[in-house]
Write an enzyme that holds these catalytic residues in place. Structure first.
Site, PDB file in Angstrom:
ATOM      1  N   TYR A   1      -1.957  -0.084  10.800  1.00  0.00           N
ATOM      2  CA  TYR A   1      -2.114  -0.509   9.399  1.00  0.00           C
ATOM      3  C   TYR A   1      -0.859  -0.135   8.609  1.00  0.00           C
ATOM      4  CZ  TYR A   1      -3.824  -0.977   4.630  1.00  0.00           C
ATOM      5  OH  TYR A   1      -3.953  -1.339   3.301  1.00  0.00           O
TER       6      TYR A   1
ATOM      7  N   SER B   1       0.863  -1.198   0.000  1.00  0.00           N
ATOM      8  CA  SER B   1       0.000   0.000   0.000  1.00  0.00           C
ATOM      9  C   SER B   1       0.887   1.230   0.000  1.00  0.00           C
ATOM     10  CB  SER B   1      -0.861  -0.011   1.272  1.00  0.00           C
ATOM     11  OG  SER B   1      -1.533   1.220   1.435  1.00  0.00           O
TER      12      SER B   1
HETATM   13  P1  NDP Z   1     -11.522  -5.761   0.061  1.00  0.00           P
HETATM   14  O1  NDP Z   1     -12.008  -5.605   1.456  1.00  0.00           O
HETATM   15  O2  NDP Z   1     -12.476  -5.524  -1.054  1.00  0.00           O
HETATM   16  O3  NDP Z   1     -10.842  -7.191  -0.148  1.00  0.00           O
HETATM   17  C1  NDP Z   1     -10.036  -7.776   0.860  1.00  0.00           C
HETATM   18  C2  NDP Z   1      -9.919  -9.250   0.581  1.00  0.00           C
HETATM   19  O4  NDP Z   1      -9.059  -9.828   1.569  1.00  0.00           O
HETATM   20  C3  NDP Z   1     -11.247  -9.973   0.643  1.00  0.00           C
HETATM   21  O5  NDP Z   1     -11.337 -10.877  -0.431  1.00  0.00           O
HETATM   22  C4  NDP Z   1     -11.187 -10.731   1.953  1.00  0.00           C
HETATM   23  O6  NDP Z   1     -11.895 -11.958   1.841  1.00  0.00           O
HETATM   24  C5  NDP Z   1      -9.686 -10.995   2.048  1.00  0.00           C
HETATM   25  N1  NDP Z   1      -9.276 -11.293   3.418  1.00  0.00           N
HETATM   26  C6  NDP Z   1      -9.281 -10.467   4.483  1.00  0.00           C
HETATM   27  N2  NDP Z   1      -8.878 -11.117   5.577  1.00  0.00           N
HETATM   28  C7  NDP Z   1      -8.618 -12.402   5.195  1.00  0.00           C
HETATM   29  C8  NDP Z   1      -8.190 -13.569   5.861  1.00  0.00           C
HETATM   30  N3  NDP Z   1      -7.935 -13.570   7.185  1.00  0.00           N
HETATM   31  N4  NDP Z   1      -8.019 -14.707   5.148  1.00  0.00           N
HETATM   32  C9  NDP Z   1      -8.285 -14.736   3.828  1.00  0.00           C
HETATM   33  N5  NDP Z   1      -8.690 -13.661   3.134  1.00  0.00           N
HETATM   34  C10 NDP Z   1      -8.867 -12.513   3.815  1.00  0.00           C
HETATM   35  O7  NDP Z   1     -10.292  -4.742  -0.060  1.00  0.00           O
HETATM   36  P2  NDP Z   1      -9.193  -4.522  -1.217  1.00  0.00           P
HETATM   37  O8  NDP Z   1      -9.470  -5.332  -2.399  1.00  0.00           O
HETATM   38  O9  NDP Z   1      -9.068  -3.066  -1.362  1.00  0.00           O
HETATM   39  O10 NDP Z   1      -7.896  -5.042  -0.459  1.00  0.00           O
HETATM   40  C11 NDP Z   1      -6.996  -5.968  -1.011  1.00  0.00           C
HETATM   41  C12 NDP Z   1      -5.600  -5.641  -0.527  1.00  0.00           C
HETATM   42  O11 NDP Z   1      -5.233  -4.359  -1.010  1.00  0.00           O
HETATM   43  C13 NDP Z   1      -5.449  -5.579   0.989  1.00  0.00           C
HETATM   44  O12 NDP Z   1      -4.217  -6.152   1.340  1.00  0.00           O
HETATM   45  C14 NDP Z   1      -5.416  -4.065   1.273  1.00  0.00           C
HETATM   46  O13 NDP Z   1      -4.724  -3.764   2.440  1.00  0.00           O
HETATM   47  C15 NDP Z   1      -4.703  -3.579   0.037  1.00  0.00           C
HETATM   48  N6  NDP Z   1      -4.872  -2.168  -0.320  1.00  0.00           N
HETATM   49  C16 NDP Z   1      -6.120  -1.617  -0.499  1.00  0.00           C
HETATM   50  C17 NDP Z   1      -6.238  -0.298  -0.889  1.00  0.00           C
HETATM   51  C18 NDP Z   1      -7.546   0.385  -1.045  1.00  0.00           C
HETATM   52  O14 NDP Z   1      -7.599   1.631  -0.976  1.00  0.00           O
HETATM   53  N7  NDP Z   1      -8.628  -0.329  -1.305  1.00  0.00           N
HETATM   54  C19 NDP Z   1      -5.053   0.514  -1.174  1.00  0.00           C
HETATM   55  C20 NDP Z   1      -3.797  -0.158  -0.914  1.00  0.00           C
HETATM   56  C21 NDP Z   1      -3.725  -1.457  -0.546  1.00  0.00           C
HETATM   57  P3  NDP Z   1     -12.814 -12.613   2.977  1.00  0.00           P
HETATM   58  O15 NDP Z   1     -13.368 -11.514   3.803  1.00  0.00           O
HETATM   59  O16 NDP Z   1     -13.839 -13.375   2.191  1.00  0.00           O
HETATM   60  O17 NDP Z   1     -11.876 -13.521   3.718  1.00  0.00           O
HETATM   61  C1  8X3 Z   2      -5.144   1.474   1.670  1.00  0.00           C
HETATM   62  C2  8X3 Z   2      -4.920   2.867   1.265  1.00  0.00           C
HETATM   63  O1  8X3 Z   2      -4.375   5.208   2.129  1.00  0.00           O
HETATM   64  O2  8X3 Z   2      -6.147   3.991   3.261  1.00  0.00           O
HETATM   65  O3  8X3 Z   2      -3.964   0.771   1.850  1.00  0.00           O
HETATM   66  O4  8X3 Z   2      -3.867   3.363   3.568  1.00  0.00           O
HETATM   67  S1  8X3 Z   2      -4.821   3.899   2.627  1.00  0.00           S
END
Ligand code: NDP
Ligand code: 8X3
Length: 249
Positions: free
Chosen positions: A150, A137
């Site tokens: 985080y 991120s």
């Molecule tokens: P979502 O919440 O849409 O997706 C997160 C995914 O992670 C879900 O499929 C969830 O599946 C899975 N997950 C969470 N905890 C677990 C677990 N314990 N075991 C297995 N799967 C898990 O968010 P994003 O798609 O945005 O996030 C994906 C990644 O991107 C994360 O690592 C997040 O930190 C990162 N990220 C997101 C940003 C944003 O602004 N959206 C920016 C930068 C990074 P389920 O709940 O079914 O287990």
């Molecule tokens: C998710 C983006 O800016 O909320 O990783 O940390 S931010």
């Protein structure tokens, strides 16, 4: 058939990456906790074989079982691991932080990524030039107000990407770190514990990244020729200058 393992495939980036990699010809192994979501995705992804498994990445036994249950045809042909599963829980100063929230972030974002990597790396090692992609991120590059734990967990992912690149250079496994900025997925809904209004307000007033923007980057990384490794990609919405500054209308 070449296969990709994607964690956190039940929504957001993970689901979009699944679609994009299938479009590029890969079979898929999709892991997440919400099996109903995986099942629906599997039913919509018909072009290549798709294996799904209900896995909590925090639980090392579940991770090991899911990978050891893959048939030889799949296990012998893993060319890509995308460590995407992750979450933020809560936002605020440390003194008012909840221990349970901290544990969930550290257990998922750091230990979960390690659990999956430990069991999948031996499969990647069968194929020189395979890819290990960590979704970190912008919070892994900089800290921002209220992001403390985080941000720390994503700094750890950034460090692990660099460490894995050293560990795996001999096998020429290409380790890529992707650092997205603000993207409109279920991320904020999870962070704010189901508070839809607060979650939506995060993306008001600017064009946030969409999940497919990150999936396209993954598609680009895995389609480079064998001598090219995309080490690190920071991808932000045009309205975002850094982890703390988003220009909103
Ligand atoms: P979502 O919440 O849409 O997706 C997160 C995914 O992670 C879900 O499929 C969830 O599946 C899975 N997950 C969470 N905890 C677990 C677990 N314990 N075991 C297995 N799967 C898990 O968010 P994003 O798609 O945005 O996030 C994906 C990644 O991107 C994360 O690592 C997040 O930190 C990162 N990220 C997101 C940003 C944003 O602004 N959206 C920016 C930068 C990074 P389920 O709940 O079914 O287990
Ligand atoms: C998710 C983006 O800016 O909320 O990783 O940390 S931010």
């Amino acid at each position: 058939m070449k296969y990709a393992i994607i964690t956190g495939a039940s929504s957001g980036f993970g689901a979009a990456i699944a679609k994009r990699l299938q479009h590029q010809g890969y079979g898929l192994v999709l892991l997440a906790r919400r099996y109903d979501r995986l099942l629906a995705l599997q039913k919509s992804l018909l072009a290549t074989p798709v294996v799904i498994a209900k896995v909590d990445v925090c639980n090392v036994n579940e991770v090991e079982k899911a990978i050891s249950n893959l048939g030889a045809e799949v296990a012998d042909n893993i060319y890509i691991l995308v460590n995407n599963a992750g979450l933020a829980v809560g936002r605020g100063p440390i003194e008012s932080g909840m221990i349970d929230d901290w544990n969930r972030m550290i257990d998922t974002n750091v230990k979960g990524l390690l659990h999956v990597s430990k069991v999948v790396i031996p499969l990647l090692k069968k194929h020189p030039n395979s890819h290990l992609i960590n979704i970190s991120s912008i919070a892994g590059k900089e800290t921002y107000g209220g992001g403390n734990v985080y941000c720390a967990s994503k700094h750890a992912v950034d460090a692990l990407s660099r460490a894995m690149r050293i560990d795996l250079v001999e096998q020429q496994i290409r380790v890529s770190n992707i650092a997205p900025g603000a993207a409109e997925t279920e991320f904020s809904l999870v962070r704010f514990k189901g508070d839809k209004q607060t979650a939506k307000s995060v993306y008001n007033g600017f064009d946030a990244l969409q999940a497919d923007d990150i999936a396209q980057a993954v598609g680009f990384i895995v389609s480079r020729p064998p001598h090219v490794s995309i080490a690190d990609l920071t991808i932000m919405p045009s309205a975002q200058a850094n982890a703390s500054l988003i220009h909103k209308n």
